[in-house]
Scaffold this motif. Structure first.
Motif, PDB file in Angstrom:
ATOM      1  N   LEU A  83       0.810  -1.216   0.000  1.00  0.00           N
ATOM      2  CA  LEU A  83       0.000   0.000   0.000  1.00  0.00           C
ATOM      3  C   LEU A  83       0.844   1.268   0.000  1.00  0.00           C
ATOM      4  CD1 LEU A  83      -2.611  -1.088   2.696  1.00  0.00           C
ATOM      5  CD2 LEU A  83      -2.999  -0.959   0.226  1.00  0.00           C
ATOM      6  N   TYR A  84       2.105   1.132   0.368  1.00  0.00           N
ATOM      7  CA  TYR A  84       2.965   2.307   0.574  1.00  0.00           C
ATOM      8  C   TYR A  84       2.936   3.284  -0.606  1.00  0.00           C
ATOM      9  CZ  TYR A  84       7.067   4.983   2.119  1.00  0.00           C
ATOM     10  OH  TYR A  84       7.905   5.993   2.517  1.00  0.00           O
ATOM     11  N   PRO A  85       3.159   2.841  -1.840  1.00  0.00           N
ATOM     12  CA  PRO A  85       3.213   3.810  -2.946  1.00  0.00           C
ATOM     13  C   PRO A  85       1.899   4.522  -3.216  1.00  0.00           C
ATOM     14  CG  PRO A  85       3.296   1.564  -3.776  1.00  0.00           C
ATOM     15  CD  PRO A  85       3.445   1.474  -2.301  1.00  0.00           C
ATOM     16  N   HIS A  86       0.802   3.949  -2.799  1.00  0.00           N
ATOM     17  CA  HIS A  86      -0.502   4.558  -3.060  1.00  0.00           C
ATOM     18  C   HIS A  86      -0.826   5.673  -2.052  1.00  0.00           C
ATOM     19  CE1 HIS A  86      -1.360   1.449  -6.012  1.00  0.00           C
ATOM     20  NE2 HIS A  86      -0.885   0.567  -5.132  1.00  0.00           N
ATOM     21  N   PHE A  87      -0.102   5.683  -0.921  1.00  0.00           N
ATOM     22  CA  PHE A  87      -0.339   6.705   0.101  1.00  0.00           C
ATOM     23  C   PHE A  87       0.781   7.742   0.153  1.00  0.00           C
ATOM     24  CE2 PHE A  87      -3.268   3.493   1.407  1.00  0.00           C
ATOM     25  CZ  PHE A  87      -4.267   4.135   2.123  1.00  0.00           C
ATOM     26  N   SER A  88       1.871   7.510  -0.550  1.00  0.00           N
ATOM     27  CA  SER A  88       3.032   8.387  -0.414  1.00  0.00           C
ATOM     28  C   SER A  88       3.082   9.444  -1.504  1.00  0.00           C
ATOM     29  CB  SER A  88       4.320   7.560  -0.451  1.00  0.00           C
ATOM     30  OG  SER A  88       4.458   6.914  -1.700  1.00  0.00           O
ATOM     31  N   ASP A  89       3.757  10.546  -1.187  1.00  0.00           N
ATOM     32  CA  ASP A  89       3.970  11.591  -2.183  1.00  0.00           C
ATOM     33  C   ASP A  89       5.263  11.310  -2.947  1.00  0.00           C
ATOM     34  OD1 ASP A  89       6.058  12.343  -0.523  1.00  0.00           O
ATOM     35  OD2 ASP A  89       5.031  14.114   0.281  1.00  0.00           O
ATOM     36  N   GLU A  90       5.741  12.298  -3.712  1.00  0.00           N
ATOM     37  CA  GLU A  90       6.897  12.073  -4.580  1.00  0.00           C
ATOM     38  C   GLU A  90       8.190  11.837  -3.813  1.00  0.00           C
ATOM     39  OE1 GLU A  90       6.307  16.417  -3.782  1.00  0.00           O
ATOM     40  OE2 GLU A  90       5.056  14.726  -4.444  1.00  0.00           O
ATOM     41  N   VAL A  91       8.252  12.201  -2.529  1.00  0.00           N
ATOM     42  CA  VAL A  91       9.462  11.961  -1.741  1.00  0.00           C
ATOM     43  C   VAL A  91       9.254  10.873  -0.691  1.00  0.00           C
ATOM     44  CG1 VAL A  91      10.391  14.272  -2.126  1.00  0.00           C
ATOM     45  CG2 VAL A  91       8.903  13.856  -0.153  1.00  0.00           C
ATOM     46  N   GLY A  92       8.128  10.163  -0.777  1.00  0.00           N
ATOM     47  CA  GLY A  92       7.920   9.020   0.099  1.00  0.00           C
ATOM     48  C   GLY A  92       7.224   9.306   1.404  1.00  0.00           C
ATOM     49  N   ARG A  93       6.691  10.501   1.578  1.00  0.00           N
ATOM     50  CA  ARG A  93       5.964  10.823   2.807  1.00  0.00           C
ATOM     51  C   ARG A  93       4.465  10.603   2.605  1.00  0.00           C
ATOM     52  NH1 ARG A  93       8.578  16.722   3.335  1.00  0.00           N
ATOM     53  NH2 ARG A  93       7.503  16.726   1.323  1.00  0.00           N
ATOM     54  N   MET A  94       3.731  10.453   3.718  1.00  0.00           N
ATOM     55  CA  MET A  94       2.284  10.332   3.649  1.00  0.00           C
ATOM     56  C   MET A  94       1.691  11.579   2.997  1.00  0.00           C
ATOM     57  SD  MET A  94      -0.662   8.767   4.464  1.00  0.00           S
ATOM     58  CE  MET A  94      -0.460   7.585   5.818  1.00  0.00           C
ATOM     59  N   GLN A  95       0.828  11.381   2.014  1.00  0.00           N
ATOM     60  CA  GLN A  95       0.147  12.514   1.404  1.00  0.00           C
ATOM     61  C   GLN A  95      -0.788  13.164   2.424  1.00  0.00           C
ATOM     62  OE1 GLN A  95      -1.426  12.050  -2.599  1.00  0.00           O
ATOM     63  NE2 GLN A  95      -0.361  10.086  -2.802  1.00  0.00           N
ATOM     64  N   PRO A  96      -0.738  14.490   2.569  1.00  0.00           N
ATOM     65  CA  PRO A  96      -1.491  15.172   3.622  1.00  0.00           C
ATOM     66  C   PRO A  96      -2.988  14.873   3.611  1.00  0.00           C
ATOM     67  CG  PRO A  96       0.067  16.677   2.616  1.00  0.00           C
ATOM     68  CD  PRO A  96       0.096  15.420   1.787  1.00  0.00           C
TER      69      PRO A  96
END
Length: 296
Positions: free
Chosen positions: A245-258
């Motif tokens: 699930l990680y890539p579907h929730f992360s932004d371009e630098v790997g953080r959780m999308q706000p």
């Protein structure tokens, strides 16, 4: 609490049974008016605004109320039993949570019949999954506990004893990393959890979910990615499905999308909606063909 009296007639449960909380007595919070004939009339109290639990104390009391009413919490509307939980203030202990999960599992086992059973195991992210994900002939036990870590989850897998899960979804490890435990310790515990689930419930498909990204200084996303890389290999070796699930929730630098989180770790309604979509899709695929992921 007598578990026999709590056995659920799950085979006859309607789709997301609707439960309307009883209204307060008409005399509460109402005014007396006089009709044209001079008779005192008490108008009904305005309808209660529907709310959903937003504290652990409220969620615990709601689930306890459902259990005592002989109903499965995960099949009820989110506002159910509002009059019983909305004033709850006392947070349950860990022992009270595990006792509740044990009673829910026993009640479900007593009435499971031929229904498919989905189980979600994890920490607060899992605990706050909104009801209604799995419907129709699929029952759902939520075995998440806020603040839980992989070591404690290892010790409580027996709470499911007697049930016959079709699919078990596991997500755990972020609390370990927040507490400063090593990647190696998290992976050791995860491997044992997966092994136990595969051994205890051989009829079930075990779906190991990656740890989600965060946007919080309490945990390093590099550690999360390190766990996820190894966890994928462990899951496959143990005969489990790995859901990344990680890539579907992360932004371009790997953080959780706000937009998916309330505080950088816990999920927002939008985050839960995205997660639920994946859970539903995986369960649907497994129900149609349990071997589908073995061919990928």
């Amino acid at each position: 609490m007598n578990p026999l009296s709590l056995a659920l007639a799950l085979g006859t449960l309607p789709l997301l049974a609707q439960l309307t909380p009883p209204s307060l007595p008409h005399l509460l919070n109402s005014e007396v008016v006089v009709s044209e004939s001079g008779t005192a009339v008490t108008p009904p109290a305005p309808p209660r605004a529907r709310r959903v639990p937003n504290t652990t104390a409220q969620l615990y009391q709601q689930r306890l109320a459902a259990l005592e009413a002989g109903q499965l919490y995960t099949r009820l509307p989110r506002h159910s039993f509002q009059e019983l939980w909305e004033t709850a203030r006392q947070n349950p202990t860990y022992e009270q949570w595990t006792a509740l999960l044990w009673e829910e599992a026993k009640a479900t086992a007593a009435g499971q019949a031929d229904n498919r059973l989905c189980v979600t195991i994890g920490d607060s992210l899992t605990q706050w999954l909104p009801p209604g994900i799995f419907v129709g002939d699929r029952l759902w036990l939520n075995q998440g506990i806020s603040g839980d870590n992989t070591a404690r989850i290892r010790q409580r897998l027996g709470l499911l004893e007697g049930t016959r899960p079709s699919t078990i979804f596991l997500m755990a490890g972020v609390n370990d990393l927040i507490a400063g435990r090593s990647v190696e310790e998290v992976l050791f515990n995860q491997q044992d959890i997966i092994y136990q689930l595969r051994s205890r419930y051989p009829q079930a498909q075990v779906v190991v979910q990656s740890i989600l990204p965060t946007n919080h200084q309490a945990v390093n996303n590099e550690d999360i990615r390190a766990v996820n890389r190894e966890l994928a290999q462990i899951a496959r070796r143990e005969g489990a499905v790995f859901l990344d699930l990680y890539p579907h929730f992360s932004d371009e630098v790997g953080r959780m999308q706000p937009e998916f989180s309330t505080d950088g770790i816990h999920l927002s309604d939008r985050g839960y909606a995205l997660w639920q979509t994946f859970l539903q899709q995986v369960e649907d695929q497994l129900a149609r063909d349990p071997s589908v992921f073995n061919r990928i």
